[in-house]
Design a protein around this motif. Structure first.
Motif, PDB file in Angstrom:
ATOM      1  N   UNK A   1       5.384  10.709  -6.259  1.00 32.82           N
ATOM      2  CA  UNK A   1       5.659  11.520  -6.542  1.00 32.82           C
ATOM      3  C   UNK A   1       6.151  11.009  -8.525  1.00 32.82           C
ATOM      4  N   UNK A   2       5.375  10.644  -8.855  1.00 26.19           N
ATOM      5  CA  UNK A   2       5.195  10.678 -10.562  1.00 26.19           C
ATOM      6  C   UNK A   2       3.958  11.317 -10.546  1.00 26.19           C
ATOM      7  N   UNK A   3       3.767  12.215 -10.068  1.00 27.65           N
ATOM      8  CA  UNK A   3       2.901  12.850  -9.928  1.00 27.65           C
ATOM      9  C   UNK A   3       0.905  12.150 -10.889  1.00 27.65           C
TER      10      UNK A   3
ATOM     11  N   UNK B   1      -0.777   4.357  12.714  1.00 23.01           N
ATOM     12  CA  UNK B   1       0.176   3.805  11.462  1.00 23.01           C
ATOM     13  C   UNK B   1       0.243   4.718  10.147  1.00 23.01           C
ATOM     14  N   UNK B   2      -0.912   5.595  10.170  1.00 24.30           N
ATOM     15  CA  UNK B   2      -0.875   6.058   8.529  1.00 24.30           C
ATOM     16  C   UNK B   2       0.864   6.914   8.711  1.00 24.30           C
ATOM     17  N   UNK B   3       0.989   7.066  10.051  1.00 24.52           N
ATOM     18  CA  UNK B   3       2.139   8.454   9.232  1.00 24.52           C
ATOM     19  C   UNK B   3       3.380   7.413   8.911  1.00 24.52           C
ATOM     20  N   UNK B   4       3.090   6.233   8.291  1.00 19.06           N
ATOM     21  CA  UNK B   4       4.090   4.996   7.454  1.00 19.06           C
ATOM     22  C   UNK B   4       3.954   6.096   5.734  1.00 19.06           C
ATOM     23  N   UNK B   5       2.748   6.820   6.014  1.00 20.66           N
ATOM     24  CA  UNK B   5       2.091   7.139   4.357  1.00 20.66           C
ATOM     25  C   UNK B   5       2.994   8.650   4.888  1.00 20.66           C
TER      26      UNK B   5
ATOM     27  N   UNK C   1       0.635  -0.944   0.221  1.00 19.40           N
ATOM     28  CA  UNK C   1      -0.222  -0.329  -0.416  1.00 19.40           C
ATOM     29  C   UNK C   1       0.751   1.291   0.199  1.00 19.40           C
ATOM     30  N   UNK C   2       1.688   0.786   0.638  1.00 18.79           N
ATOM     31  CA  UNK C   2       2.943   2.087   0.399  1.00 18.79           C
ATOM     32  C   UNK C   2       3.487   2.846  -0.563  1.00 18.79           C
ATOM     33  N   UNK C   3       3.651   1.719  -0.862  1.00 18.33           N
ATOM     34  CA  UNK C   3       4.882   1.940  -2.926  1.00 18.33           C
ATOM     35  C   UNK C   3       3.733   2.304  -3.516  1.00 18.33           C
TER      36      UNK C   3
END
Length: 408
Positions: free
Chosen positions: A90-92, A120-124, A81-83
């Motif tokens: 980042x790619x826009x 845990x959403x801090x990881x996003x 999910x992070x990826x």
């Protein structure tokens, strides 16, 4: 109905995220609304989208997870999910969120599991920061599902409730028989920009809110603040509309400049639970007391998610006669209910609310007076008798709102 759905998909893709040729589109969607995601995907490809990537969700499986999964699950965000979110951000890539949820889907769930999952959403954080600074275009729209429709229209059967909710949503997003929704939105955005310009021309230092519910609050605005509304611009200069519907003009408060009491005028749906009849007391910006007739434990959890959750991040103005208010229903969905009422949000501020903020780092934003947090939760305070008076830099006092309506 199909013609209106096609208009809605076109509006979300062509105006909401304003997809560009060669750009990826990430659609987040409940499985119950797959038909609408498919329509949006078709529209996106017709506009030249490179690839449509879909991130599915499901109320039933989410509830099962929070009730029955291993306890350690709720302390981390899955790497996939992070990826998915961070790399596309980042790619826009453009992000379209199709919102549809049972307002009480987590009723009876252990509040600690919900709290830890939110932490845990801090990881996003990288994705959230790019989103809050409008690095990429994003848009939230909503589609009815039976559990939500039953909550809004409890006296109707599922079919009638769904039809009634669809009617309200189409009205809210300016889709009607024989009309051009894109043209309607262009005119609406122009109206919001006019209000924004009037407010910016006042150079406001402080706002004073007061109504008969008990709201009595002063809100300082940071130096260099700017009012926004209608549409935003991403880092490449492409215009997009983040919320459909939207009726607000908004800015950020000075983090330490809020004092008094804010009394909610509508319930708040938070983490799949409903919070009702609540108030927040502020001293030097910080929430120092909370009270709620229902769901107080969820309100306390929301305002203590991190240090920044105890401060305001948004000030939004919505006239009491907005199209959403005229719908005459409580939507139990913040996307709609916030556009029926003046509101605040506790948690993170949008960087663009100060001049040059989208290019500032965290330290510079803090120095500008803006709040930072892993959360951003809107709550409604507007009423038919709300008054808002501005103290301007030149010392003048200007009525901004009277009897719940713009007075300027």
């Amino acid at each position: 109905m199909n013609a209106k759905l096609e208009q809605y998909a076109r509006l979300a893709v062509r105006v909401g995220v304003n997809i560009r040729e060669g750009q990826n589109l990430v659609i987040s969607c409940p499985v119950e609304c797959a038909y609408f995601a498919r329509m949006c995907a078709t529209e996106a490809y017709a506009a030249g989208c490179r690839e449509v990537i879909v991130n599915w969700s499901d109320d039933y499986l989410s509830r099962e997870k929070f009730l029955k999964a291993s306890d350690d699950v709720f302390d981390h965000i899955p790497s996939w999910q992070k990826a998915l979110l961070t790399e596309n951000a980042k790619q826009g890539s453009a992000f379209l969120h199709i919102g549809a949820s049972d307002p009480e889907k987590f009723r009876g769930v252990d509040p600690d599991r919900l709290r830890r999952n939110s932490l845990a959403a801090a990881e996003l954080s990288e994705y959230r920061e790019l989103s809050m600074s409008n690095y990429f275009p994003w848009c939230i729209v909503s589609v009815p599902i039976p559990s939500w429709a039953r909550k809004v229209f409890p006296g109707l059967d599922d079919e009638a409730a769904m039809a009634a909710l669809w009617d309200r949503i189409f009205d809210a997003v300016r889709i009607c028989d024989g009309g051009d929704a894109v043209e309607q939105w262009q005119n609406h955005i122009a109206t919001l920009k006019q209000r924004q310009d009037k407010l910016n021309a006042l150079h406001i230092k402080q706002l004073h809110y007061k109504n008969s519910l008990g709201t009595d609050l002063t809100v300082e605005l940071p130096e260099g603040h700017q009012w926004l509304g209608g549409s935003e611009v991403d880092h490449t200069g492409v215009e997009f509309v983040a919320n459909m519907p939207t009726e607000e003009v908004f800015t950020a408060p000075k983090k330490t400049g809020v004092n008094g009491v804010a009394v909610a005028s509508m319930p708040l749906v938070y983490n799949g639970n409903i919070i009702e009849d609540f108030s927040l007391t502020f001293e030097d910006g910080r929430i120092v007391a909370v009270s709620a007739a229902k769901g107080e434990e969820f309100l306390r959890a929301a305002t203590s998610m991190d240090d920044g959750a105890a401060f305001l991040g948004e000030v939004a103005l919505v006239p009491y006669d907005s199209a959403i208010r005229r719908a005459g229903v409580l939507f139990y969905n913040t996307l709609f209910d916030e556009n029926a009422s003046c509101h605040f949000a506790f948690g993170s501020a949008y960087p663009a609310c100060v001049k040059g903020g989208s290019e500032m780092d965290k330290e510079q934003l803090a120095q500008s007076g803006l709040n930072s947090s892993i959360t951003h939760v809107d709550f409604m305070i507007g009423t038919s008798d709300l008054s808002i008076t501005a103290l301007c830099e030149d010392g003048s006092r200007v009525p901004i709102f009277a009897d719940g309506m713009f007075a300027m």
